[in-house]
Design a protein around this motif. Structure first.
Motif, PDB file in Angstrom:
ATOM      1  N   ASP A 110       0.782  -1.254   0.000  1.00  0.00           N
ATOM      2  CA  ASP A 110       0.000   0.000   0.000  1.00  0.00           C
ATOM      3  C   ASP A 110       0.804   1.289   0.000  1.00  0.00           C
ATOM      4  N   GLY A 111       2.118   1.232   0.105  1.00  0.00           N
ATOM      5  CA  GLY A 111       2.900   2.457   0.075  1.00  0.00           C
ATOM      6  C   GLY A 111       3.170   2.916  -1.345  1.00  0.00           C
ATOM      7  N   THR A 113       4.240   5.627   1.600  1.00  0.00           N
ATOM      8  CA  THR A 113       3.485   6.503   2.486  1.00  0.00           C
ATOM      9  C   THR A 113       4.459   7.381   3.271  1.00  0.00           C
ATOM     10  N   THR A 142       6.664   4.725   5.518  1.00  0.00           N
ATOM     11  CA  THR A 142       7.587   3.929   4.712  1.00  0.00           C
ATOM     12  C   THR A 142       9.024   4.217   5.090  1.00  0.00           C
ATOM     13  N   ASN A 148       0.293   6.160  -5.388  1.00  0.00           N
ATOM     14  CA  ASN A 148       1.191   6.574  -4.299  1.00  0.00           C
ATOM     15  C   ASN A 148       2.616   6.782  -4.801  1.00  0.00           C
ATOM     16  N   HIS A 180      -5.563   0.457  -5.673  1.00  0.00           N
ATOM     17  CA  HIS A 180      -6.038  -0.572  -4.735  1.00  0.00           C
ATOM     18  C   HIS A 180      -7.368  -1.174  -5.182  1.00  0.00           C
ATOM     19  N   TRP A 187      -3.614  -4.195   9.730  1.00  0.00           N
ATOM     20  CA  TRP A 187      -4.622  -3.194   9.350  1.00  0.00           C
ATOM     21  C   TRP A 187      -5.896  -3.257  10.198  1.00  0.00           C
ATOM     22  N   HIS A 200       1.761  -3.816   6.195  1.00  0.00           N
ATOM     23  CA  HIS A 200       1.327  -2.680   5.384  1.00  0.00           C
ATOM     24  C   HIS A 200       2.047  -1.414   5.848  1.00  0.00           C
ATOM     25  N   SER A 244       1.153   1.640   5.706  1.00  0.00           N
ATOM     26  CA  SER A 244       0.025   2.557   5.518  1.00  0.00           C
ATOM     27  C   SER A 244      -0.331   3.220   6.845  1.00  0.00           C
ATOM     28  N   SER A 285      -0.421   1.480  10.743  1.00  0.00           N
ATOM     29  CA  SER A 285       0.838   1.926  11.344  1.00  0.00           C
ATOM     30  C   SER A 285       0.986   1.562  12.823  1.00  0.00           C
TER      31      SER A 285
END
Length: 216
Positions: A37-38, A40, A44, A66, A91, A160, A186, A188, A192
């Motif tokens: 998903d990054g 970010t 990241t 992204n 996504h 998540w 993830h 994200s 996080s």
């Protein structure tokens, strides 16, 4: 929905979809961390710094949108020696998307990846992970025909999921990981809290057991 998804991918599922990569075949103490998903901002970069402490390599399945928004972070991932994978442009849910539209979305992301990679020294591996693990047999067959390697997973951290504790997130990994496991984190905002708790402890735990962390 999450309640029906197992932490450890069942062997039966791996046999039903043998053309997808669920884990790496290895008799050695090797683990394959992946991050979806990054890129970010901040998150990241934190992951990259944490991996560096343990000389760990990983694979980042990046969302095309992204990458375009945060090209510097994308280049930081490459510069640190990690692998890059395609995670669609925005996504996309494969089960709710027509095959032609899905392939266009993946191709758009691959174009972004190839444009942003500065030179051939980094290489392009054509790795793909479907968001949510949702991909139809037809979509999968078409992508494999286009030389993509579809990377699924052996162990889900569930980072998540805000209904599980950060301790449970850690235990999901330490309790289910074996040689060659592909593990999903993830990088994200949503994940996080759990991810930033579990990742350093996973790296420390398995390093002490003699494992190395490799990129796909």
């Amino acid at each position: 929905m999450d309640a029906f998804i197992p932490v450890k991918t069942p062997l039966l599922l791996k046999k039903v979809f043998p053309n997808y990569i669920w884990n790496m075949v290895s008799n050695s103490k090797e683990i394959y961390l992946t991050f979806d998903d990054g890129p970010t901002p901040e998150i990241t970069n934190w992951v990259l710094d944490t991996l560096k402490e343990y000389k760990a390599k990983a694979t980042f399945f990046c969302i095309g949108n992204n990458i375009e928004k945060h090209p510097d972070i994308f280049l930081d991932i490459l510069a640190a020696g990690h692998s890059i994978g395609n995670h669609t442009y925005n996504h996309l849910k494969g089960w709710k998307t027509k095959t032609a539209d899905y392939l266009k979305n993946v191709s758009k992301t691959q174009d972004v990846i190839e444009r942003k990679i500065p030179n051939s020294e980094f290489g392009i591996k054509n790795l793909f992970r479907p968001p949510y693990g949702q991909i139809t047999p037809k979509q999968g067959k078409k992508l494999i025909g286009l030389d993509y390697k579809i990377i699924m997973w052996d162990v889900l951290s569930f980072d998540w999921n805000k209904k599980i504790s950060k301790e449970a997130c850690l235990n999901n990994i330490t309790g289910k990981t074996t040689n060659g496991s592909i593990i999903v984190f993830h990088d994200s905002v949503k994940a996080s809290k759990n991810m930033q708790y579990a990742l350093p402890k996973v790296l420390k735990h398995f390093s002490m057991l003699g494992y190395s962390f490799k990129a796909i």
